[in-house]
Design an enzyme around this catalytic site. Structure first.
Site, PDB file in Angstrom:
ATOM      1  N   GLY A 188       0.782  -1.226   0.000  1.00 33.51           N
ATOM      2  CA  GLY A 188       0.000   0.000   0.000  1.00 33.51           C
ATOM      3  C   GLY A 188       0.813   1.275   0.000  1.00 33.51           C
ATOM      4  O   GLY A 188       1.859   1.391  -0.650  1.00 33.51           O
ATOM      5  N   SER A 189       0.331   2.239   0.760  1.00 37.35           N
ATOM      6  CA  SER A 189       0.846   3.602   0.697  1.00 37.35           C
ATOM      7  C   SER A 189       2.269   3.769   1.205  1.00 37.35           C
ATOM      8  O   SER A 189       2.831   4.871   1.088  1.00 37.35           O
ATOM      9  CB  SER A 189      -0.090   4.540   1.477  1.00 37.35           C
ATOM     10  OG  SER A 189      -1.367   4.551   0.888  1.00 37.35           O
ATOM     11  N   THR A 190       2.860   2.742   1.760  1.00 41.54           N
ATOM     12  CA  THR A 190       4.271   2.843   2.156  1.00 41.54           C
ATOM     13  C   THR A 190       5.158   3.110   0.946  1.00 41.54           C
ATOM     14  O   THR A 190       6.280   3.600   1.077  1.00 41.54           O
ATOM     15  CB  THR A 190       4.740   1.554   2.853  1.00 41.54           C
ATOM     16  OG1 THR A 190       4.537   0.428   1.972  1.00 41.54           O
ATOM     17  CG2 THR A 190       3.987   1.317   4.149  1.00 41.54           C
ATOM     18  N   PHE A 191       4.656   2.797  -0.274  1.00 35.72           N
ATOM     19  CA  PHE A 191       5.430   3.008  -1.497  1.00 35.72           C
ATOM     20  C   PHE A 191       5.417   4.466  -1.963  1.00 35.72           C
ATOM     21  O   PHE A 191       6.213   4.852  -2.827  1.00 35.72           O
ATOM     22  CB  PHE A 191       4.880   2.108  -2.613  1.00 35.72           C
ATOM     23  CG  PHE A 191       5.615   0.814  -2.784  1.00 35.72           C
ATOM     24  CD1 PHE A 191       6.246   0.502  -3.975  1.00 35.72           C
ATOM     25  CD2 PHE A 191       5.681  -0.100  -1.745  1.00 35.72           C
ATOM     26  CE1 PHE A 191       6.923  -0.701  -4.134  1.00 35.72           C
ATOM     27  CE2 PHE A 191       6.340  -1.306  -1.886  1.00 35.72           C
ATOM     28  CZ  PHE A 191       6.975  -1.609  -3.093  1.00 35.72           C
ATOM     29  N   LYS A 192       4.521   5.278  -1.434  1.00 30.30           N
ATOM     30  CA  LYS A 192       4.365   6.642  -1.961  1.00 30.30           C
ATOM     31  C   LYS A 192       5.624   7.478  -1.829  1.00 30.30           C
ATOM     32  O   LYS A 192       5.930   8.310  -2.689  1.00 30.30           O
ATOM     33  CB  LYS A 192       3.186   7.316  -1.262  1.00 30.30           C
ATOM     34  CG  LYS A 192       1.841   6.736  -1.672  1.00 30.30           C
ATOM     35  CD  LYS A 192       0.684   7.352  -0.913  1.00 30.30           C
ATOM     36  CE  LYS A 192      -0.642   6.730  -1.370  1.00 30.30           C
ATOM     37  NZ  LYS A 192      -1.796   7.184  -0.585  1.00 30.30           N
TER      38      LYS A 192
END
Length: 593
Positions: free
Chosen positions: A312-316
C-alpha cells in the site's frame, strides 16, 4: 667337500704287509667322520639359536617401545562400528551478536531393538508405550515378534527416558550415543534458525544437518572441521529479539490479526537486529510442512521474508523521492488532487476528499493516491522501474536464510502507465517486509543502498547511491510530518522522534480480486527522525479493532500503535537515549537585571 674312504686301499695293503689289523683303519676313519659331522651340526644349531635370539630380542624391544608410548599417551575410548566412522557428528554453535548461544549440540541417546534377543516382547512393548505415548503398541509388537533383526524405536531421548527404558531390563533393548541440536531459547528466532534433521545414521552416531533457515544456508560451515568449531555469529540481538517478539505477539492479539511480521534493521550496516514472524514454532520440535491449504496458514511460513504482499501507501515516498531526485517537483510543488483520476475505464480515488490540490509534502502527509499517481505520471514507466530496481524491490532479497529464495516480488506482466500509477501507491506490486525495510534504510541513511544481512558486520557497508543526501533529508522530513500531523499520529513515541509511512492494502483473494474487509496493514518507520539509526517495519495480516464506535482496519489504527509500542521498548535496549524537552521549574521566575 672331499670325503675320505673308510678303507683306503693303500693303507690296507700297507697294514697287511706290516701284520697290522686292517679293520682298525676303518674304525678310525669312521670315528673321524662322525666327529666331523657332529661339529658341523653343532655349528649349524648354534647359528640358528643366535638368529632366533636376535629376532626375539628385536620383538621384545618393539613391544616394549609400544607399551611405553601407550603408557605416556592420553586414554581414549575406541569407537567400534564402520558406519560411525563415516559420520561427522560435530556441528558448530550459532550465537547472537553478543556471543549468546542460539543453537548448540547436546549429547543424547537413541533406542533400538534386536527383537531376536528379547525375552518378553509383549511386556517390552507395553512398557515402551507407557514411556513414549506416541508409539503404536500394535506396531511395536508386530516388529518385535516378526522376522526383523533390527528396529528403530526413538532416535533421540532425554536422560530420564533413557533411565526408564533401562529399567525395563530386557537385553533386546539397546542404546546408541549420538548428538542432537538444541535451541535453548525455544521459539525465539525460530524462523531465522530454521531447524535440523538427521542425515547419515548409525547406531553409534548420527549426522546433524540443517533443513531450513541459517542452519541450511550455512550447513557446510557449521559442519566443517577446518573451522575448528568456530561459532556462526549472527547480527541478531537476543535481548532485542525477545522484546520484539513479545511486543508484536501482544499487538497481534490485541488487533485480532491472523499473523504479524516485523523487521528491525541497522540503516548503515544492513544488519538485521530482529526479525519476527508470527505465528511461529519451536525448532526443537519442528512441525511438518503442510500438504494442503494456504502456505501462510502454517507456522513454518516466514511472513517477514517469504510473505510478499501489496504494502500500500508505504510506497508513496519512493515516487516522491524519485520525482525530487529528477528535479520534477520540490516539497512545495502543488499537485492536482481532484478526483477521481480517470485512466481508460479505471478510476483512482482518495480515501478522503483533499480538495483541488495539495503540496508534495501534503500528498505524503495526507496519503493521497491521486496526488501520488500524478507524480508517477511525470516520472514514467522506464524511470520508475529502474529506480525501484536500484532500491532492490524487483528481485529476491539476498538475506542469508533459505526461505529468502521464495521472496521474489510479484510484478505486473505488462508494466504500463496504469501500472506505474498504481505501483506508486503500493498496488500492483507485491514485496516482503524485508524488501521494504531495506528500501526505507536507503532514505534513512542519506540515499545509499544497503544489503540486509543476518551476519554480524564490523561497520557500515554502503552500496550505490540511489538519491542525493538533500532528497533523502527532504523525504525524511515528509515522513516525520506523517507522524506529527498525518495518518500515523499514534506512532509518536515520547523521547524518540519517529518518522514513517502507513500502508493499508486490500488483501487479494486466491481466486482473483480483493476481499472487502481484509487488509494487510503496514507501518514503515525510522528513528530517531533527525538522524535515523534504525528502520522498523511492522505488518499485520487481517487486523481489526473497535474504536470510536466502529471497526477499524487501517494501518493508522492497527500497525502504527503496535510499532510505537515496539519502538518504546526497543529503543532503550538499542542504546538510544531519549530526547527530553526541558520543562519549566515550578515556582521560579527568570528575571533580567
Amino acid at each position: 667337500m672331499s670325503r675320505i674312504p673308510l678303507r683306503p686301499l693303500a693303507r690296507i695293503l700297507d697294514a697287511r704287509a706290516k701284520g697290522e689289523n686292517p679293520d682298525a683303519i676303518e674304525r678310525e676313519n669312521t670315528r673321524a667322520r662322525h666327529e666331523e659331522m657332529h661339529d658341523r651340526t653343532r655349528a649349524r644349531a648354534e647359528g640358528r639359536l643366535l638368529v632366533l635370539g636376535v629376532m626375539f630380542f628385536c620383538a621384545y624391544m618393539v613391544i616394549g617401545a609400544r607399551m611405553g608410548l601407550l603408557a605416556n599417551s592420553d586414554p581414549e575410548e575406541p569407537h567400534a562400528g564402520p558406519s560411525a566412522a563415516e559420520i561427522v557428528a560435530q556441528r558448530a554453535n550459532i550465537v547472537d551478536r553478543n556471543g549468546r548461544v542460539l543453537a548448540t549440540n547436546l549429547d543424547t541417546y537413541s533406542i533400538y531393538a534386536h527383537p531376536q534377543q528379547m525375552i518378553e516382547p509383549k511386556r517390552v512393548a507395553t512398557e515402551l508405550v507407557k514411556i513414549f505415548p506416541d508409539l503404536d503398541k500394535k506396531r511395536l509388537l508386530k516388529d518385535f515378534t516378526g522376522k526383523r533383526k533390527f528396529v528403530w524405536i526413538k532416535k533421540k531421548i532425554s536422560p530420564e527416558q533413557k533411565q526408564a527404558v533401562f529399567d525395563i531390563g530386557d537385553p533386546g533393548l539397546l542404546f546408541g550415543p549420538r548428538e542432537m541440536r538444541l535451541y535453548p531459547n525455544g521459539h525465539l528466532a525460530a524462523h531465522v534458525l530454521g531447524g535440523y534433521s538427521f542425515g547419515k545414521e548409525g547406531v553409534d552416531a548420527a549426522e546433524v544437518i540443517g533443513i531450513a533457515g541459517v542452519e541450511k544456508v550455512f550447513d557446510h560451515y557449521l559442519r566443517d572441521p577446518a573451522e575448528s568449531g568456530k561459532p556462526l555469529q549472527l547480527s541478531l540481538d537476543l535481548t532485542v529479539q525477545t522484546a520484539a517478539e513479545q511486543t508484536l505477539l501482544g499487538g497481534m492479539k490485541l488487533m485480532n490479526a491472523k499473523g504479524a511480521a516485523s523487521v528491525l534493521l541497522d540503516v548503515h550496516t544492513g544488519e538485521v537486529l530482529s526479525v519476527v514472524s508470527l505465528p511461529d514454532f519451536d525448532p526443537n520440535d519442528r512441525p511438518r510442512a503442510p500438504t494442503d491449504g494456504s502456505a501462510d496458514d502454517s507456522p513454518l511460513f516466514n511472513r517477514a521474508v517469504q510473505g510478499v504482499y501489496e504494502l500500500g501507501s508505504t510506497f508513496k515516498i519512493f515516487a516522491v523521492a524519485q520525482a525530487m531526485e529528477l528535479g520534477l517537483v520540490t516539497p512545495d510543488t502543488m499537485i492536482d488532487t481532484r478526483g477521481p483520476l480517470r485512466w481508460g475505464k479505471f478510476r483512482i480515488h482518495d480515501f478522503h476528499n483533499y480538495g483541488k490540490e495539495l503540496s508534495v509534502t501534503k500528498v505524503i502527509e495526507k496519503s493521497s493516491n491521486i496526488g501520488t499517481a500524478r507524480i508517477a505520471q511525470m516520472i514514467g514507466v522506464k524511470r520508475q522501474r529502474a529506480f525501484l530496481g536500484k532500491l532492490g524491490l524487483l528481485k529476491a532479497v539476498p538475506v542469508e536464510i533459505v526461505e529468502a529464495q521464495g521472496s521474489t516480488p510479484l510484478l505486473p506482466k505488462n508494466w504500463s502507465e496504469l501500472s506505474t500509477m498504481t505501483i506508486s501507491y503500493g498496488h500492483g506490486i507485491s514485496v516482503s517486509p524485508m524488501h521494504l525495510a531495506a528500501a526505507y534504510a536507503t532514505i534513512a541513511n542519506g540515499g545509499t543502498k544497503i544489503t540486509p544481512t543476518l551476519l554480524r558486520r564490523n561497520g557500515p557497508e554502503y552500496g550505490e547511491r540511489v538519491m542525493s543526501r538533500d532528497v533523502a533529508a527532504a523525504a525524511r522530513t515528509m515522513l516525520r510530518k506523517v507522524v506529527t500531523d498525518g495518518t500515523a499520529s499514534f506512532g509518536e513515541v515520547k523521547g524518540y522522534d519517529v518518522a514513517g509511512k502507513t500502508g493499508s492494502a486490500d488483501k487479494p483473494k486466491p481466486t482473483g480480486g480483493y476481499y472487502k474487509e481484509k487488509v494487510i496493514a503496514t507501518f514503515a518507520s525510522m528513528f530517531p527522525a533527525d538522524d535515523p539509526k534504525y528502520v522498523l517495519v511492522v505488518t499485520l495480516d487481517e487486523p481489526e479493532t473497535f474504536a470510536l464506535g466502529e471497526t477499524r482496519r487501517t494501518a493508522g489504527w492497527t500497525a502504527v500503535p503496535v510499532a510505537a509500542e515496539m519502538i518504546n521498548r526497543l529503543a532503550p535496549l538499542l542504546g538510544l537515549r531519549p530526547h527530553v524537552e526541558p520543562g519549566e521549574l515550578a515556582g521560579i521566575t527568570l528575571t533580567s537585571n
